[in-house]
Scaffold this motif. Structure first.
Motif, PDB file in Angstrom:
ATOM      1  N   HIS A 118       0.902  -1.354   0.087  1.00  0.00           N
ATOM      2  CA  HIS A 118       0.031  -0.048   0.010  1.00  0.00           C
ATOM      3  C   HIS A 118       0.729   1.260  -0.013  1.00  0.00           C
ATOM      4  O   HIS A 118       0.369   2.511  -0.075  1.00  0.00           O
ATOM      5  CB  HIS A 118      -0.963   0.039   1.129  1.00  0.00           C
ATOM      6  N   ASP A 156      -3.633  -2.400   8.336  1.00  0.00           N
ATOM      7  CA  ASP A 156      -2.176  -2.186   8.479  1.00  0.00           C
ATOM      8  C   ASP A 156      -1.761  -1.132   9.783  1.00  0.00           C
ATOM      9  O   ASP A 156      -2.566   0.021   9.356  1.00  0.00           O
ATOM     10  CB  ASP A 156      -1.428  -2.120   7.261  1.00  0.00           C
ATOM     11  N   VAL A 157      -0.756  -1.137  10.398  1.00  0.00           N
ATOM     12  CA  VAL A 157      -0.728  -0.229  11.484  1.00  0.00           C
ATOM     13  C   VAL A 157      -0.132   1.300  10.622  1.00  0.00           C
ATOM     14  O   VAL A 157      -0.412   2.397  11.188  1.00  0.00           O
ATOM     15  CB  VAL A 157       0.413  -0.651  12.393  1.00  0.00           C
ATOM     16  N   HIS A 158       0.370   1.157   9.432  1.00  0.00           N
ATOM     17  CA  HIS A 158       0.658   2.219   8.524  1.00  0.00           C
ATOM     18  C   HIS A 158      -0.500   2.745   7.923  1.00  0.00           C
ATOM     19  O   HIS A 158      -1.134   1.749   7.055  1.00  0.00           O
ATOM     20  CB  HIS A 158       1.799   1.881   7.687  1.00  0.00           C
ATOM     21  N   ASP A 248       1.044  -5.741  11.592  1.00  0.00           N
ATOM     22  CA  ASP A 248       2.013  -4.640  12.608  1.00  0.00           C
ATOM     23  C   ASP A 248       1.236  -4.027  13.638  1.00  0.00           C
ATOM     24  O   ASP A 248       1.775  -2.999  14.181  1.00  0.00           O
ATOM     25  CB  ASP A 248       3.022  -3.807  11.722  1.00  0.00           C
ATOM     26  N   GLY A 289       1.835  -5.867   6.103  1.00  0.00           N
ATOM     27  CA  GLY A 289       3.014  -5.795   6.995  1.00  0.00           C
ATOM     28  C   GLY A 289       3.035  -6.503   8.205  1.00  0.00           C
ATOM     29  O   GLY A 289       1.969  -7.009   8.575  1.00  0.00           O
ATOM     30  N   TYR A 291       6.100  -7.266  11.720  1.00  0.00           N
ATOM     31  CA  TYR A 291       7.498  -6.887  11.998  1.00  0.00           C
ATOM     32  C   TYR A 291       7.928  -7.672  13.370  1.00  0.00           C
ATOM     33  O   TYR A 291       8.760  -6.915  13.999  1.00  0.00           O
ATOM     34  CB  TYR A 291       8.010  -5.625  12.020  1.00  0.00           C
TER      35      TYR A 291
HETATM   36 ZN   LIG Z   1       2.653  -1.822   8.076  1.00  0.00          ZN
END
Ligand SMILES: [Zn+2]
Length: 319
Positions: A118, A156-158, A248, A289, A291
């Protein structure tokens, strides 16, 4: 749980990119976990025709990525060093999401053990993303007149800055909940030291773009998700949803700081699947994502998302 559904995945997703925050071996571990549980049939999506890439990317960017003519600045911004195999992998991630989106339209659920890139923009890559599979799949479904309106639901966290920028001019929708004090709103310290310019922040460019604070944790997050997602689906009425199910958001993640537990992520995924399936909206799952320090944790969280998708689809999708 056994299932015979197709799950798009290619061994080509695993590419040697050296020591990296986002090791490609993650995809292999997810696939291995799926096979161990007899969950679905792994199908290599193959390469997309070039025009599929050009449905969202500039001819110039596609040419550079296919031929390996990226400048050092472009590679630094993408945080990946170009190789032929890397390019093949990222092209296949696009095709995997396109095929999963078609399955979602045909049978209510499509599964991709990959995808969710993304941060890829029309004319450049960012954040480990070369080509935006989510935007490409939505554009193609519409161009081929399979849908009038689709949506990306990105948890996603972003923030999905690339998706938001690409879909800005479309009627297509982009729903995102993400952490407010990390990339793309703040540059990673390592990149800042290397002299990379601050990113163009893209708050509020999606139809619904919600930035939430670090440490939000399960209860608040889930309450907010439920309310916002219901409102979004009621208002937009997409015919298909492409779900970016980044893990994430997990409390054990080294990058994200939202602090969701495993149970919280399961509840998040179930919320998305039930909200869509109950309305007769098909969902294509992409992984995005993750991590965690132990790659196995990350892979297991992703595998679990696919398992929940299959379970909820069997329970709620009208046959
Ligand atoms: Zn992410």
């Amino acid at each position: 749980m056994e299932s015979t559904m197709k799950i798009y995945y290619s061994p080509d997703y695993v590419v040697d990119i050296g020591e990296h925050t986002f090791p490609t071996r993650k995809w292999h571990l997810v696939a291995q976990g799926l096979q161990a549980e007899n969950m679905g049939e792994l199908v290599d999506p193959g390469l997309p025709p070039r025009e599929y890439l050009e449905s969202v990317h500039t001819q110039d960017w596609v040419s550079k990525c296919l031929a390996g003519r990226l400048s050092l600045e472009e590679e630094t911004q993408m945080e990946l060093r170009w190789s032929k195999r890397l390019s093949v992998a990222h092209q296949k991630h696009v095709m995997g999401t396109i095929l999963a989106a078609r399955d979602a339209l045909a049978q209510g659920l499509g599964l991709h053990a990959g995808g969710g890139a993304h941060h890829a923009f029309a004319d450049h890559g960012e954040g480990f993303c070369m080509f935006n599979d989510l935007a490409a799949a939505l554009r193609l479904l519409r161009a081929q007149e399979r849908i009038e309106l689709g949506a990306v639901v990105d948890l996603d966290v972003h923030q999905g800055n690339g998706t938001a920028a690409i879909l800005k001019e479309d009627e297509l929708s982009h729903f995102s909940i993400h952490q407010d004090d990390i990339y793309p709103f703040a540059l990673r310290p390592g990149l800042r030291r290397m002299g990379v310019a601050e990113p163009e922040t893209l708050r509020q460019v999606g139809r619904l773009d919600v930035a939430v604070p670090r440490g939000m944790a399960d209860a608040k997050y889930l309450k907010m998700l439920s309310g916002q997602l219901d409102a979004f689906l009621e208002r937009q009425k997409p015919e298909v949803v492409l779900y970016q199910a980044g893990v994430d958001v997990w409390e054990g993640d080294a990058v994200g700081g939202l602090g969701l537990t495993r149970a919280g992520i399961e509840a998040r995924d179930r919320e998305v699947f039930s909200a869509c399936f109950n309305r007769g909206i098909g969902v294509a799952v992409t992984l995005g994502g993750g991590y965690a320090e132990r790659l196995e944790d990350c892979a297991e969280l992703h595998r679990r998302t696919i398992q929940l998708a299959i379970e909820e689809h069997e329970r709620r999708w009208p046959n």
